[in-house]
Each structure stands twice: as C-alpha cells, then as structure tokens.
Design a protein around this motif. Structure first.
Motif, PDB file in Angstrom:
ATOM      1  N   LEU A  21       0.861  -1.173   0.000  1.00 52.07           N
ATOM      2  CA  LEU A  21       0.000   0.000   0.000  1.00 52.07           C
ATOM      3  C   LEU A  21       0.903   1.229   0.000  1.00 52.07           C
ATOM      4  N   ILE A  22       0.839   1.991  -1.067  1.00 54.24           N
ATOM      5  CA  ILE A  22       1.652   3.194  -1.221  1.00 54.24           C
ATOM      6  C   ILE A  22       0.812   4.387  -0.807  1.00 54.24           C
ATOM      7  N   THR A  23       1.276   5.128   0.196  1.00 50.09           N
ATOM      8  CA  THR A  23       0.571   6.334   0.617  1.00 50.09           C
ATOM      9  C   THR A  23       1.510   7.517   0.395  1.00 50.09           C
ATOM     10  N   ALA A  24       0.995   8.577  -0.196  1.00 52.86           N
ATOM     11  CA  ALA A  24       1.894   9.646  -0.625  1.00 52.86           C
ATOM     12  C   ALA A  24       1.292  11.031  -0.460  1.00 52.86           C
ATOM     13  N   SER A 112      -2.826  12.148  -1.367  1.00 58.27           N
ATOM     14  CA  SER A 112      -3.486  13.449  -1.250  1.00 58.27           C
ATOM     15  C   SER A 112      -3.087  14.352  -2.408  1.00 58.27           C
ATOM     16  N   ASN A 113      -2.189  13.877  -3.255  1.00 57.91           N
ATOM     17  CA  ASN A 113      -1.737  14.677  -4.395  1.00 57.91           C
ATOM     18  C   ASN A 113      -2.813  14.712  -5.480  1.00 57.91           C
ATOM     19  N   VAL A 114      -2.916  15.850  -6.116  1.00 59.69           N
ATOM     20  CA  VAL A 114      -3.937  16.034  -7.158  1.00 59.69           C
ATOM     21  C   VAL A 114      -3.303  16.095  -8.543  1.00 59.69           C
ATOM     22  N   ASP A 115      -2.021  15.726  -8.637  1.00 58.69           N
ATOM     23  CA  ASP A 115      -1.233  15.996  -9.844  1.00 58.69           C
ATOM     24  C   ASP A 115      -1.279  14.907 -10.914  1.00 58.69           C
ATOM     25  N   GLY A 116      -1.797  13.727 -10.606  1.00 56.11           N
ATOM     26  CA  GLY A 116      -1.884  12.659 -11.599  1.00 56.11           C
ATOM     27  C   GLY A 116      -0.545  12.020 -11.943  1.00 56.11           C
ATOM     28  N   GLN A 117       0.469  12.208 -11.098  1.00 55.64           N
ATOM     29  CA  GLN A 117       1.797  11.681 -11.391  1.00 55.64           C
ATOM     30  C   GLN A 117       1.851  10.156 -11.322  1.00 55.64           C
ATOM     31  N   PHE A 118       1.073   9.553 -10.447  1.00 53.03           N
ATOM     32  CA  PHE A 118       1.083   8.085 -10.366  1.00 53.03           C
ATOM     33  C   PHE A 118       0.557   7.474 -11.671  1.00 53.03           C
ATOM     34  N   GLN A 119      -0.539   8.024 -12.192  1.00 51.13           N
ATOM     35  CA  GLN A 119      -1.062   7.516 -13.463  1.00 51.13           C
ATOM     36  C   GLN A 119      -0.045   7.718 -14.582  1.00 51.13           C
ATOM     37  N   ILE A 131      -7.532  11.098  -2.707  1.00 50.86           N
ATOM     38  CA  ILE A 131      -8.456  11.415  -1.620  1.00 50.86           C
ATOM     39  C   ILE A 131      -8.897  12.877  -1.633  1.00 50.86           C
ATOM     40  N   HIS A 132      -8.112  13.743  -2.259  1.00 50.24           N
ATOM     41  CA  HIS A 132      -8.491  15.155  -2.383  1.00 50.24           C
ATOM     42  C   HIS A 132      -8.897  15.511  -3.815  1.00 50.24           C
ATOM     43  N   GLY A 133      -9.130  14.493  -4.642  1.00 48.84           N
ATOM     44  CA  GLY A 133      -9.535  14.736  -6.013  1.00 48.84           C
ATOM     45  C   GLY A 133      -8.354  14.874  -6.955  1.00 48.84           C
ATOM     46  N   SER A 134      -8.624  15.365  -8.170  1.00 55.31           N
ATOM     47  CA  SER A 134      -7.596  15.464  -9.199  1.00 55.31           C
ATOM     48  C   SER A 134      -7.776  16.732 -10.024  1.00 55.31           C
ATOM     49  N   ILE A 135      -6.677  17.385 -10.333  1.00 53.80           N
ATOM     50  CA  ILE A 135      -6.713  18.589 -11.160  1.00 53.80           C
ATOM     51  C   ILE A 135      -7.030  18.245 -12.616  1.00 53.80           C
ATOM     52  N   HIS A 136      -6.958  16.973 -12.956  1.00 54.18           N
ATOM     53  CA  HIS A 136      -7.212  16.539 -14.326  1.00 54.18           C
ATOM     54  C   HIS A 136      -8.692  16.226 -14.579  1.00 54.18           C
ATOM     55  N   TYR A 137      -9.539  16.573 -13.597  1.00 55.20           N
ATOM     56  CA  TYR A 137     -10.987  16.438 -13.745  1.00 55.20           C
ATOM     57  C   TYR A 137     -11.654  17.734 -13.307  1.00 55.20           C
ATOM     58  N   LEU A 138     -12.776  18.046 -13.941  1.00 53.87           N
ATOM     59  CA  LEU A 138     -13.499  19.280 -13.662  1.00 53.87           C
ATOM     60  C   LEU A 138     -14.912  18.988 -13.175  1.00 53.87           C
ATOM     61  N   GLU A 221       4.876   4.930   3.062  1.00 53.68           N
ATOM     62  CA  GLU A 221       4.396   6.309   3.067  1.00 53.68           C
ATOM     63  C   GLU A 221       5.534   7.245   2.680  1.00 53.68           C
ATOM     64  N   MET A 222       5.269   8.163   1.746  1.00 55.66           N
ATOM     65  CA  MET A 222       6.312   9.056   1.245  1.00 55.66           C
ATOM     66  C   MET A 222       5.826  10.491   1.177  1.00 55.66           C
ATOM     67  N   GLY A 223       6.633  11.385   1.739  1.00 53.86           N
ATOM     68  CA  GLY A 223       6.391  12.813   1.573  1.00 53.86           C
ATOM     69  C   GLY A 223       5.100  13.334   2.150  1.00 53.86           C
ATOM     70  N   ALA A 224       4.617  12.715   3.215  1.00 52.24           N
ATOM     71  CA  ALA A 224       3.364  13.136   3.840  1.00 52.24           C
ATOM     72  C   ALA A 224       3.669  13.925   5.109  1.00 52.24           C
ATOM     73  N   GLY A 225       3.307  15.183   5.124  1.00 51.42           N
ATOM     74  CA  GLY A 225       3.622  16.053   6.255  1.00 51.42           C
ATOM     75  C   GLY A 225       2.505  16.115   7.283  1.00 51.42           C
ATOM     76  N   LYS A 226       2.748  16.927   8.303  1.00 56.09           N
ATOM     77  CA  LYS A 226       1.809  17.055   9.412  1.00 56.09           C
ATOM     78  C   LYS A 226       0.825  18.203   9.237  1.00 56.09           C
ATOM     79  N   ALA A 227       1.124  19.152   8.345  1.00 55.34           N
ATOM     80  CA  ALA A 227       0.271  20.331   8.193  1.00 55.34           C
ATOM     81  C   ALA A 227      -1.146  19.945   7.783  1.00 55.34           C
ATOM     82  N   VAL A 228      -1.244  19.061   6.782  1.00 56.76           N
ATOM     83  CA  VAL A 228      -2.520  18.453   6.391  1.00 56.76           C
ATOM     84  C   VAL A 228      -2.297  16.946   6.505  1.00 56.76           C
TER      85      VAL A 228
END
Length: 281
Positions: A21-24, A112-119, A131-138, A221-228
C-alpha cells in the motif's frame, strides 16, 4: 545516507510483503521538480506574486475565488494544471511500480496529491485513491449537476504581474458557469466526491481481499507532512487495523508510531535503497 539497520529492516519488510500500500503526500513529487508548498514561505517561493497579493496557500486554495475572482482562481489552478501536465515523474515512481505490481497481492495507492503523477508513471487508475480529487478532472463551480469530467487540452494565458488568466476560462457544459477542478479545497462545500468515493470503495475491496488471504501488507508512506495530516493518519490506521508494517519516508517529519520505521530521506533515494538494497548516494 549510508546503509543503516532501519534501511535493512525496511528492505526486509518490503521484500517479504505480499502486498504494497503506497501512501503519498506532496513530498513524493519533489524529486520530479514539483513544489511541496511546505509552509507559507515554501508556497511563496513557488508563487512569489501571490506573496505580493498577501495570500497563503490555504487562502488561495479556496472555492470562493471561482465566484469572486475566477481569473485569479484559474491563474492558480491553471498554472498548476499546466505544470503537472508537463512534469515527468522521477524514476522512483517507475521502480516502485515495477516492484509492487509483481507482488501476489499487488498494490494500491492512496494519495493526497492532485497531480496525476502516479497515473503518468504507469500505475493503474483503478488502483489509485486520490483522496483530495484530481486537477485533471473538472466539475461545475455551483455545482448545477453531479457531473465530473476530464480536463482535456486546457491551456491558460496568465499575466504574471497581476496573476490573472487573460484567456478563455473553462465553462460547465450544462449551465455555462465557470468550471473548477474536482479538487477538495479549504472550506469547500461544493466538491463532488463521487469519483473519490468510487476509488475508496475499490481500495476497501482490495484491503478485504488481502485480509481474507492473510497477505502481509507493507505500507510505504512518502512525503506526507503534518500540516494536512490526511495521509499520515490513514497510514497509521492501516498499520493498526490490518497489522501492517509501516515505513515512513520523510526527510524532516519522519517520527513514527510504535512498531513503524522512519527514514529521513527523500522519496526517490529511499525507494532506490529499500528496493535495490544499495546505497544510492
């Protein structure tokens, strides 16, 4: 970073796991050249003109701008859309995908990234939760319907001095109101979560399948901070609920709950080391 006992443990966990399970969070994309918006200063380094306007990330990432000043809203999201479309995922994505897809239980991504980099890196869309949606959808900014549709071939002309879009804005195909990204923003009551809900249901089915087959799950888990902390909280929940092993990769905030491993590394370096078992420095 030299080979350590923590790296050795992480290597063994990853190679002995049946499912990954990759969480990012945003830090996953830093090695690709993407900003992580770490704190107000980090955000303003990426967008100095917004510092002049006096807005923090939380204030810019707010749906009210699509009503009050849509050309400003789309300057922010349009710039990010074009940046993410142009960015090539770093090699760590590919290494992780190649490794994880060959596990008998396969993999899933929760980001939580919306950038579509995994795809873009080859991860199957049906095995990703954004989990926060995607910038590649409107969606409609009102919204007039529950429709979510791909953001195809968008281009924005942005006045860099005023930080406003000077070109045509995306419009809702149903009512012609300004469209907005299908992204969960701060103070957002109009985000349509249907697409993310479907993704989350697929993840739950995968977790159930792993549990039924007694698969050993490794959470990376990679690059997940505490702010959000959405991703950090989810990683910990999976660790406890499924007796999973948690490997937290973060160059700064690598403190971990009991039984987990924290690696003070960037994503690309850590992936190389714990998959290949070598010092990538």
């Amino acid at each position: 970073m030299q080979w350590t006992s923590e790296l050795q443990k992480a290597y063994e966990i990853l190679h002995n796991a049946d499912a990954i399970l990759i969480t990012a969070g945003a830090g996953m994309g830093v090695d690709s050249g993407l900003p992580d918006f770490r704190g107000s200063e980090g955000f303003w380094r990426a967008y100095p003109v917004i510092k002049e306007l006096g807005y923090r990330f939380e204030e810019m990432a707010n749906p009210r701008w699509f009503e009050e000043d849509p050309t400003l809203a789309w300057a922010f999201y349009g710039h990010r859309y074009m940046l993410y479309k142009e960015t090539i995922p770093h090699e760590g994505f590919t290494k992780l995908h190649t490794f994880a897809k060959n596990k008998k239980g396969g993999y899933f991504v929760f980001t939580s990234n919306v950038d579509g980099q995994f795809q873009k890196a080859g991860f199957a869309d049906k095995r990703i939760v954004e989990i926060h949606g995607s910038i590649h959808y409107l969606q409609c900014s009102k919204p007039c319907t529950q429709n979510i549709y791909p953001a195809q071939n968008l281009h924005f002309e942005i006045d860099e001095k005023t930080f406003h879009v000077t070109s045509k804005l995306p419009k809702c195909p149903s009512c012609s109101a300004v469209a907005r990204p299908n992204i969960l923003m701060f103070g957002d009551w109009n985000w349509i979560s249907d697409r993310t809900d479907i993704q989350s249901a697929a993840l739950q089915r995968w977790l159930d399948h792993c549990e039924e087959n007694d698969y050993k799950i490794a959470v990376v888990e990679m690059g997940a901070g505490k702010a959000v902390p959405t991703v950090r909280i989810f990683s910990k929940q999976i660790q406890h609920r499924y007796n999973a092993s948690l490997i937290r990769i973060n160059p700064r905030e690598y403190d971990v709950p009991q039984g987990a491993i924290g690696l003070p590394l960037g994503a690309k370096e850590a992936i190389t080391q714990i998959i290949e078992g070598v010092n990538s420095a």
